[in-house]
Enzyme design. Sequence first.
Site, PDB file in Angstrom:
ATOM      1  N   GLY A 189      37.264  41.815  47.772  1.00  0.00           N
ATOM      2  CA  GLY A 189      37.118  43.134  48.541  1.00  0.00           C
ATOM      3  C   GLY A 189      35.393  43.253  48.936  1.00  0.00           C
ATOM      4  O   GLY A 189      35.022  44.070  49.444  1.00  0.00           O
ATOM      5  N   HIS A 248      37.564  34.968  40.412  1.00  0.00           N
ATOM      6  CA  HIS A 248      36.810  35.250  41.421  1.00  0.00           C
ATOM      7  C   HIS A 248      36.267  33.955  42.030  1.00  0.00           C
ATOM      8  O   HIS A 248      36.442  34.067  43.444  1.00  0.00           O
ATOM      9  CB  HIS A 248      35.583  36.010  40.693  1.00  0.00           C
TER      10      HIS A 248
HETATM   11  C1  BG6 Z   1      34.209  41.181  36.186  1.00  0.00           C
HETATM   12  C2  BG6 Z   1      33.964  40.408  34.882  1.00  0.00           C
HETATM   13  O1  BG6 Z   1      35.487  40.678  36.795  1.00  0.00           O
HETATM   14  O2  BG6 Z   1      33.274  40.810  37.176  1.00  0.00           O
HETATM   15  C3  BG6 Z   1      32.695  40.762  34.500  1.00  0.00           C
HETATM   16  O3  BG6 Z   1      35.244  40.786  34.004  1.00  0.00           O
HETATM   17  C4  BG6 Z   1      31.568  40.659  35.537  1.00  0.00           C
HETATM   18  O4  BG6 Z   1      32.235  40.012  33.224  1.00  0.00           O
HETATM   19  C5  BG6 Z   1      32.136  41.290  36.750  1.00  0.00           C
HETATM   20  O5  BG6 Z   1      30.352  41.030  34.955  1.00  0.00           O
HETATM   21  C6  BG6 Z   1      31.034  40.913  38.017  1.00  0.00           C
HETATM   22  O6  BG6 Z   1      31.554  41.931  38.991  1.00  0.00           O
HETATM   23  P1  BG6 Z   1      30.467  42.004  40.115  1.00  0.00           P
HETATM   24  O7  BG6 Z   1      30.861  42.724  41.196  1.00  0.00           O
HETATM   25  O8  BG6 Z   1      29.133  42.872  39.613  1.00  0.00           O
HETATM   26  O9  BG6 Z   1      29.537  40.589  40.538  1.00  0.00           O
END
Ligand code: BG6
Length: 490
Positions: A189, A248
Site C-alpha cells: 500500500g 514485505h
Molecule cells: C511490520 C513489522 O509489519 O512492519 C514491524 O511487524 C515493523 O516490525 C513494521 O516495524 C514497519 O512498517 P513501516 O510501514 O513503518 O515501515
Amino acid sequence: QEVGCLSIIVLGASGDLAKKKTFPALFHLFQQGFLQESDVHIFGYARTKLSDDDLRARIRGYLEKGASTEHAEVLTRFLQLIKYVSGSYDSKDGFQLLNKKISEHEISKNSQPGTSRRLFYLALPPSVYPSVCKMIRENCMNQSDLGGWTRIVVEKPFGKDLKSAEDLSSQLGELFNEQQLYRIDHYLGKELVQNLLVLRFANRFFLPLWNRDNIDNIQIVFREDFGTEGRGGYFDEYGIIRDIIQNHLLQVLCLVAMEKPVSLKPEHIRDEKVKVLQSVLPIKHEDVVLGQYEGYKDDPTVSDSSNTPTFATVVLHIHNERWEGVPFILKAGKALNNRKAEIRIQFKDVPGDIFKCKKQGRNEFVIRLQPSEAMYMKLTLKKPGLEMQTIQSELDLSYGLRYQDVKIPEAYERLILDTIRGDQQHFVRRDELKAAWEIFTPLLHNIDAGQLNPIPYKPGSRGPAEADELLARAGYVQTHGYIWIPPTLA
Ligand code: BG6
C-alpha cells in the site's frame, strides 16, 4: 445493481493494531469522503467489556493530535458511527449478537436484502483466525447475494513456515473463497511500491536496461532505528526474516523483478509475481548473515538464550532469462543507525572506459520508499569548471518538493479502500504466500535448529560488519565521497 449499506467490523477492536492503524485509516477515509454517514456503520468487537463510549474515547486518543476545531468536529461525527459489541472469539453468542446489530443497521438504512456489504477486519493474532472465520461463516454472512458481499481482511503472520501457513490457508479456504479473502501486506500500500509497475512498464528509459546485461546487483533494504519496543514476545517467536523479509521485502522484489503482466487485472499481476517467486533458487548459508543487537535479550519477554535474528542480509538468486547472475540482496534490521526503506539498483561499469581519473562510483537508481519518498539516479558528470574531471551527481525526484499539495495516503488507508472496492491487486494470493514460504522455510528451520547463529551488533550501528562483506562479495560497489541529501523546501 443497487449497492447496499456498508458495515465495517473491526475484530480485536481494543488491541494495538486496531487503535494504531485500522481506526486511524478508517478515520482518514471518512475525512476524505470515502465513507459516508448515510450508509456506513463501524462495529468494534473484542472480549473486553466496554461501552460504545469507552471504545470511542480510546480511539479518540490516537486521532486528536494537533487537532483544529474542524478536525475535532469531523472526529466527533466519525466516532458516532462506531458501535461496540463484546464477545468471545469462539462462541456463537457473541457473533449472533454481532449479526443482530449489523442486521439492525442494514434494516435502518433500508438496504435491499442481499445488497448489503460486510467487511470483517481481523486485527487479531492469527491463532484465532480459524475460529473467528468459522463464527463469521456460521453466524454473520449476508443472507443472499444481489451484489452484496462478505469480505475478510487478515494480516501476517500467516504461519511460521510452509506447513503451518498451508494449514492456515486450508482452514480459511474451507470457509471462504479467494475472492472473499484479503491478505494484507501493508508494504503493497506504500506510494512508491505502487509506483513500481508504472515506472517499469510505462517508461521507455527502463525497458531495455532492466536486465542482467546492464544491472549488476539489486538491494532491497529496510532499517529501523529502534528495537522491539514492547513487542519482544511476538518478535522473539518470529524474528526479522518472518517479520520483514519473507513478506514485505519479498513482495517488493516481486514487483521489481517480474515480467510485464498481460494487463492490470489483479490475477494477471499476481500470476507474474508467483512466477518470480517460483524462480528463486534455494538459499545457501554462505549467502546469509544474521545479527542480533546487544541488549535485545534484556527485554523480559525475550528468552535469555534467544537465537532470534533482529538483523539479516540474505542474497537471493532468480533463475530466469532476465536475472540469472544478478544478486538480489534483501537486508532488514532493527536498532540500526537510521530508519529507511529503499530499493537500490546498481548498474554495471561502462565497458571500455576512457575517463582515466578515478570515478567515485557506479550508476545507481534508488527508489526511497520512506521516509521522504524519492527517486534519484546517480550518474557521472563533468565537474563544472575549467578542468576535465568527473564527478558523481544525481537526477532527483523528491515527492515532498515536486508534489507539494499532495498528502501521500497511509498504506492501510489505501488497502482498506481497495477492499471496499473489491480490488485484490495489492493483496497476497494463496499461491503467492505458499511460494514465499517455500523460499525461506529451509533457512528458517536451520536457524531454529541453531545451525546459523546471529552475530552481535551495537544498537545504533550499521549491523554486523560481516553483512557489508557479504554485500561486497555479491558485487555491490560502494560510492565514495558522495551522499544524496534529500532536498528541502527553501
Ligand atoms: C511490520 C513489522 O509489519 O512492519 C514491524 O511487524 C515493523 O516490525 C513494521 O516495524 C514497519 O512498517 P513501516 O510501514 O513503518 O515501515
